[in-house]
Design an enzyme around this catalytic site. Structure first.
Site, PDB file in Angstrom:
ATOM      1  N   ASP A  96       0.868  -1.168   0.000  1.00  0.00           N
ATOM      2  CA  ASP A  96       0.000   0.000   0.000  1.00  0.00           C
ATOM      3  C   ASP A  96       0.913   1.228   0.000  1.00  0.00           C
ATOM      4  OD1 ASP A  96      -2.030  -1.835   0.397  1.00  0.00           O
ATOM      5  OD2 ASP A  96      -2.791  -0.917   2.227  1.00  0.00           O
ATOM      6  N   HIS A 153       4.860  -7.484  -0.287  1.00  0.00           N
ATOM      7  CA  HIS A 153       4.508  -8.724  -0.968  1.00  0.00           C
ATOM      8  C   HIS A 153       5.187  -8.814  -2.331  1.00  0.00           C
ATOM      9  CE1 HIS A 153       1.119  -9.845   1.829  1.00  0.00           C
ATOM     10  NE2 HIS A 153       1.339  -8.577   2.163  1.00  0.00           N
ATOM     11  N   SER A 256       8.418   3.190   5.337  1.00  0.00           N
ATOM     12  CA  SER A 256       9.427   3.791   4.476  1.00  0.00           C
ATOM     13  C   SER A 256       9.039   3.680   3.016  1.00  0.00           C
ATOM     14  CB  SER A 256      10.789   3.178   4.725  1.00  0.00           C
ATOM     15  OG  SER A 256      11.773   3.911   4.046  1.00  0.00           O
TER      16      SER A 256
END
Length: 292
Positions: A96, A153, A256
């Site tokens: 995200d 991911h 980050s």
């Protein structure tokens, strides 16, 4: 850019250089692992209220069920919360976040901000045999805000070939800092992993930042701390670590940036991709380039 904006960027740049990055990050590392019920519940509820975080999609929906703040920060989501874009040749967002920059790697340089670039070879640990795999390739930089889901991911299925941990600074990686700090992403502490995939080698670079004193991968566990003084290289046997598309790769203990690097003529970006575009893990990012 007006004069006030230039002055603001210059001031923030100076402050970034004088802040005790490592000391501040060590303090945050300690605080985010305190298991005192009162402390961690207060910290979690304050964070949720300040950044608008909802636990509706989290596996643990009750803030009190997390053992400490970092457990909450790296929370797992329900599988249905992040549907994975369909298509055999679809490459998906690994996180995200917001697209910071994307495009071609030109003369071994990646765009950091308008008028500012940084070195591909420096980003990947000053290893020419690694960086030449991405000569004239493409890249995308995705910034994770504090409120975002912080697990990383796989953008597509791949077999891990190597990983390097590069010690460095811990400058903030927000929009102003990318304008103020030259070659920021090639100076901050980072971990670069390379996978053999259907589009060729793909690099997934986890870039640390202020307060980000720890990163994990699923095959290695916690990479840091302890903080190293030199670049650490690790090679992996073929098939030793194989991950499918959207499998968890690692996580930031505090947030980050992730940078993906692809080889030349291997992908085509999804038409929605542009700087500032908000992504969710599993959304279409790009597609394998079809020959013919």
């Amino acid at each position: 850019m007006d004069t006030f904006a230039r002055i603001k960027i210059a001031i923030i740049g100076v402050l970034q250089y004088i802040l005790p990055h490592q000391a501040l990050s060590r303090i945050v590392y300690f605080l985010t692992r305190i298991q005192s019920v009162g402390f961690k519940n207060t910290a979690i509820r304050w964070f949720m209220g300040s950044f608008g975080v909802s636990l509706h999609n989290a596996i643990k929906e009750n803030p009190e069920d997390y053992k400490h703040f970092n457990d909450f920060f790296t929370r797992a989501l329900k599988p249905e919360a992040r549907p994975i874009a369909k298509g055999e040749h679809t490459i998906v967002s690994p996180v995200d976040g917001a697209v910071s920059q994307f495009g071609d790697i030109v003369d071994g340089q990646l765009i950091q901000a308008k008028g500012s670039h940084f070195s591909l070879n420096a980003l990947l640990g000053d290893n020419l045999s690694r960086s030449k795999k991405f000569t004239d390739g493409q890249f995308i930089t995705i910034y994770l805000a504090p409120k975002d889901y912080h697990r990383i991911h796989m953008p597509l299925a791949g077999k891990l070939t190597d990983m390097c941990h590069i010690p460095g600074r811990l400058f903030s990686v927000n929009d102003i800092s990318t304008k103020a700090i030259p070659e920021l992403f090639a100076r901050n502490e980072r971990a670069a992993s390379v996978f053999d995939t259907e589009v060729g080698p793909v690099a997934v670079v986890m870039v640390g930042a202020l307060f980000v004193s720890s990163m994990d991968t699923v095959w290695h566990g916690q990479i840091n701390p302890p903080k190293g003084l030199w670049i650490t290289e690790r090679q992996y046997e073929a098939g030793q670590h194989s991950l499918e598309k959207a499998d968890e790769l690692g996580r930031f203990n505090m947030g980050s940036t992730v940078i993906l690097c692809f080889p030349k003529d291997s992908i085509e970006w999804d038409e929605a991709i542009k700087p500032g575009h908000i992504l969710r893990m599993g959304q279409a990012l790009a597609y394998q380039k079809q020959i013919g």
